[in-house]
Design a protein around this motif. Structure first.
Motif, PDB file in Angstrom:
ATOM      1  N   THR A  83       3.575  11.752 -14.858  1.00 19.74           N
ATOM      2  CA  THR A  83       2.284  11.934 -14.208  1.00 19.74           C
ATOM      3  C   THR A  83       1.421  12.890 -15.026  1.00 19.74           C
ATOM      4  N   LYS A  92      -3.036  12.436   0.267  1.00 19.00           N
ATOM      5  CA  LYS A  92      -4.406  12.902   0.497  1.00 19.00           C
ATOM      6  C   LYS A  92      -4.591  13.294   1.972  1.00 19.00           C
ATOM      7  N   ASP A 108       1.669   7.257  -2.150  1.00 19.88           N
ATOM      8  CA  ASP A 108       1.629   8.230  -3.246  1.00 19.88           C
ATOM      9  C   ASP A 108       0.303   8.988  -3.294  1.00 19.88           C
ATOM     10  N   PHE A 109      -0.817   8.276  -3.169  1.00 18.93           N
ATOM     11  CA  PHE A 109      -2.090   8.976  -3.120  1.00 18.93           C
ATOM     12  C   PHE A 109      -2.623   9.094  -1.696  1.00 18.93           C
ATOM     13  N   LYS A 131      -3.577  10.928  -8.988  1.00 23.63           N
ATOM     14  CA  LYS A 131      -4.705  11.149  -8.078  1.00 23.63           C
ATOM     15  C   LYS A 131      -4.337  12.161  -6.992  1.00 23.63           C
ATOM     16  N   GLU A 133       0.861  -1.186   0.000  1.00 22.47           N
ATOM     17  CA  GLU A 133       0.000   0.000   0.000  1.00 22.47           C
ATOM     18  C   GLU A 133       0.896   1.235   0.000  1.00 22.47           C
ATOM     19  N   ARG A 134       0.843   2.006  -1.070  1.00 26.91           N
ATOM     20  CA  ARG A 134       1.768   3.122  -1.224  1.00 26.91           C
ATOM     21  C   ARG A 134       1.159   4.415  -0.703  1.00 26.91           C
ATOM     22  N   THR A 170       6.164  14.914  -7.317  1.00 24.28           N
ATOM     23  CA  THR A 170       5.656  13.678  -7.925  1.00 24.28           C
ATOM     24  C   THR A 170       6.687  13.137  -8.918  1.00 24.28           C
ATOM     25  N   GLU A 182      -1.333   6.632  -8.994  1.00 23.23           N
ATOM     26  CA  GLU A 182      -1.501   7.133  -7.626  1.00 23.23           C
ATOM     27  C   GLU A 182      -1.018   8.578  -7.501  1.00 23.23           C
ATOM     28  N   LYS A 183       0.106   8.876  -8.132  1.00 23.77           N
ATOM     29  CA  LYS A 183       0.635  10.248  -8.085  1.00 23.77           C
ATOM     30  C   LYS A 183      -0.322  11.217  -8.785  1.00 23.77           C
TER      31      LYS A 183
END
Length: 225
Positions: free
Chosen positions: A117, A95, A90-91, A141, A87-88, A113, A138-139
């Motif tokens: 992207t 967030k 990145d998002f 988002k 589970e990264r 990022t 993810e980045k």
């Protein structure tokens, strides 16, 4: 920025974030860093950085760190994961940071990022895009969430990263199809300079070393001053 306010840094334990921490402390700025483990805490604290232990993926940890007593002037996030990570951050991690920054009334949020992207996807060859696809999704988002948040933002998308000392040749551009490599220390310099540049407000910028670009793209360099 008042003398009592802090720069909040997520990702300070390694990579670009570690270099950002060095430049911020060299300017005698007050820095608070979110660390997932204690491994880098002693080194950061020795340089005058206040450490908050917590996981960016945990909303409670992030809110406790950002909504604490010390006013936070700006947030810088360099967090992200490798393609093999589970589970990264990145998002989801970003967030949580963005949402807490909104609650805290932060003046500026700088998100690091990657080239590839969003509208810079065409800057990378198809094989690289496929290799990084899940990370870049993810980045992307995270970028969209930041832009929609209402915060004053700067998004910096570096090219391929190297760990050698800074060259001083790092540049920013709004042209989304540029590609190349850049040293992490040069990205960090650009991040810290962007912190105090109103010209970077609400901008999405690619970062490369002007001597390490791929091809001969026609582009305009973004000036910070």
């Amino acid at each position: 920025m008042t003398s009592a306010s802090y720069i909040f840094l997520a990702g300070a334990s390694r990579g670009v974030g570690r270099e950002v921490a060095k430049y911020l402390t060299a300017q005698n700025l007050k820095v608070k860093a979110l660390l997932r483990t204690e491994a880098a805490a002693a080194e950061l604290e020795a340089s005058g950085i206040q450490v908050a232990l917590g996981d960016a993926l945990n909303v409670g940890d992030v809110e406790r760190a950002i909504l604490a007593d010390e006013p936070i002037h700006a947030v810088i996030s360099t967090i992200g994961g490798l393609p093999a990570d589970g589970e990264r951050a990145d998002f989801l991690g970003n967030k949580n940071l963005i949402d807490a920054a909104v609650k805290a009334g932060v003046q500026k949020f700088i998100l690091v990022t990657s080239i590839g992207t969003g509208n810079s996807a065409n800057a990378l060859p198809p094989q690289a895009l496929e290799t990084l696809r899940f990370v870049l999704i993810e980045k992307d988002k995270a970028e969209k969430h930041l832009i929609a948040s209402g915060l004053t933002y700067t998004i910096i998308r570096p090219g391929g990263l190297k760990s050698e000392p800074a060259t001083g040749n790092g540049i920013l551009t709004e042209y989304p199809r540029i590609a190349g490599t850049i040293h992490r220390a040069d990205v960090a310099q650009l991040v810290v300079r962007s912190l105090n540049s109103d010209r970077t407000n609400n901008k999405v910028l690619s970062a490369v070393d002007k001597n390490m670009m791929y091809g001969q793209a026609e582009f305009t360099e973004f000036t910070l001053d």
